[in-house]
Design a protein around this motif. Structure first.
Motif, mmCIF file in Angstrom:
data_model
loop_
_atom_site.group_PDB
_atom_site.id
_atom_site.type_symbol
_atom_site.label_atom_id
_atom_site.label_comp_id
_atom_site.label_asym_id
_atom_site.label_seq_id
_atom_site.Cartn_x
_atom_site.Cartn_y
_atom_site.Cartn_z
ATOM 1 N N UNK A 39 35.856 25.444 37.489
ATOM 2 C CA UNK A 39 36.742 25.078 38.272
ATOM 3 C C UNK A 39 38.170 25.696 37.641
ATOM 4 N N UNK A 40 38.430 25.687 36.579
ATOM 5 C CA UNK A 40 39.510 26.245 36.055
ATOM 6 C C UNK A 40 39.623 27.524 36.515
ATOM 7 N N UNK A 41 38.643 28.518 36.293
ATOM 8 C CA UNK A 41 38.723 30.054 36.646
ATOM 9 C C UNK A 41 38.933 30.083 38.365
ATOM 10 N N UNK A 42 38.176 29.268 38.823
ATOM 11 C CA UNK A 42 38.390 29.527 40.419
ATOM 12 C C UNK A 42 39.901 29.021 40.770
ATOM 13 N N UNK A 82 41.223 39.799 30.416
ATOM 14 C CA UNK A 82 39.652 39.350 30.332
ATOM 15 C C UNK A 82 39.582 37.782 30.378
ATOM 16 N N UNK A 83 38.274 37.395 30.444
ATOM 17 C CA UNK A 83 37.796 36.018 30.079
ATOM 18 C C UNK A 83 37.126 36.122 28.815
ATOM 19 N N UNK A 84 37.375 35.043 27.779
ATOM 20 C CA UNK A 84 36.562 34.963 26.715
ATOM 21 C C UNK A 84 36.328 33.737 26.810
ATOM 22 N N UNK A 85 34.779 33.520 26.103
ATOM 23 C CA UNK A 85 34.084 32.223 25.865
ATOM 24 C C UNK A 85 33.817 32.184 24.628
#
Ligand SMILES: Nc1ncnc2c1ncn2[C@@H]1O[C@H](COP(=O)(O)OP(=O)(O)OP(=O)(O)O)[C@@H](O)[C@H]1O
Ligand SMILES: [Mg+2]
Lengths: 159, 121
Positions: A39-42, A82-85
């Motif tokens: 949800x956050x990324x969307x 980037x997206x880092x998890x």
């Protein structure tokens, strides 16, 4: 499940961070953090395909924390590149990382299998869907997983 | 075809998502193993499964699955229904077994979301 979220600007780059707490053994909640990350990324307007890959790697590692650790955390970092998890847990640790990375290797118990997991595919799947992947583990201490999905797809992954 | 067509072909009961019956679907994936669903299912596909726990909905949400078809006459528990409702993921229940469900849909033009898995190097 939610921790602190922060947004800061570093060298003119906007950086978003949020930390989530994951309860080991609680299968009722397993997947909540991944859904939340999605949800956050969307809401940030990130393309669906990247959101989907990020949600998938987050979900696989969340299920692993719930399955194999007493407690864990997941940290989401988003910047324009980037997206880092990162997933960090206080679990048993992985004795043989090479073996754990093999498709089909699993130590999942009946409870995990009943829910449809424990085929020994999760870590391979995480590796396939991230652009960068790092797994470190200390027996008796815990496991650290870093997964990066790049916003500019240099080598597009299969969806 | 639409979700309404899927419902008719499978003589299925709509548990969640009656407002989404005009949704178009073209592909499907069938498995009782969520590990496999996560590895192979594609966005926008139907998920045919005999599992009914809430993790099925979580898995579908992560993958952007269009709708879930619960086979073999199983009924999802309330917690699964509630989660599907919250996540806007339709659930249909059919009495047909997985093989028969897949066959009926395939006959009417639904294809697998992947034809064959890639061999690993
Ligand atoms: N966070 C962790 N802590 C301790 N052991 C782990 C952790 N993650 C994975 N493992 C070990 O590595 C094995 C392989 O993990 P992987 O996620 O690939 O498969 P799985 O969880 O067994 O099944 P699947 O992910 O397909 O449902 C696990 O069975 C477990 O023994
Ligand atoms: Mg796993």
């Amino acid at each position: 499940m939610r921790g602190e979220s922060s947004e800061q600007v570093l060298n003119g780059q906007k950086i978003f961070e949020e930390l989530f707490i994951i309860e080991g053994g609680n299968f009722n909640k397993a997947g909540e953090v991944a859904s939340r990350i999605k949800v956050i990324l969307k809401n940030m307007g990130i393309p669906d395909e990247l959101v989907r890959r990020a949600a998938l790697v987050a979900y696989e590692s969340e299920i692993n924390i719930v399955s194999y650790a007493k407690q864990g955390y997941m940290k989401l970092t988003v910047n324009p590149d980037l997206i880092m998890i990162e997933s960090i847990d206080e679990g048993e640790g992985i004795v043989d990382i090479e073996l754990a990375m093999q498709e089909g290797y699993s130590t999942a118990n009946d409870r995990i299998r009943e829910m449809g997991f424990g085929a020994g595919m999760g870590l391979c799947n995480i590796k396939n869907y991230s652009d960068y992947f790092d797994l470190r583990s200390k027996i008796g201490k815990g496991t650290y997983l870093k997964m990066i999905i790049e916003s500019q797809q240099k080598n597009p992954k299969t969806e | 075809m639409t979700l309404q067509d899927v419902k008719d072909i499978l003589d299925a009961e709509m548990i969640v998502g009656g407002d989404k019956l005009d949704m178009e679907v073209k592909t499907a994936f069938g498995a009782d193993l969520m590990s496999d669903v996560l590895a192979y299912a594609k966005a926008g596909s139907l998920l045919l499964t005999g599992l009914t726990n809430p993790q099925v909905i979580r898995t579908a949400n992560v993958l952007d699955i269009a709708a879930i078809i619960v086979v073999r006459g199983k009924k999802p528990p309330q917690e699964t229904v509630n989660l599907a409702d919250e996540m806007h993921i339709p659930i249909l229940c059919t009495k047909y077994i997985l093989f028969e469900t897949a066959g009926r849909l395939y006959q009417k033009g639904i294809v697998g979301c992947v034809e064959k898995v890639q061999s690993k190097s």
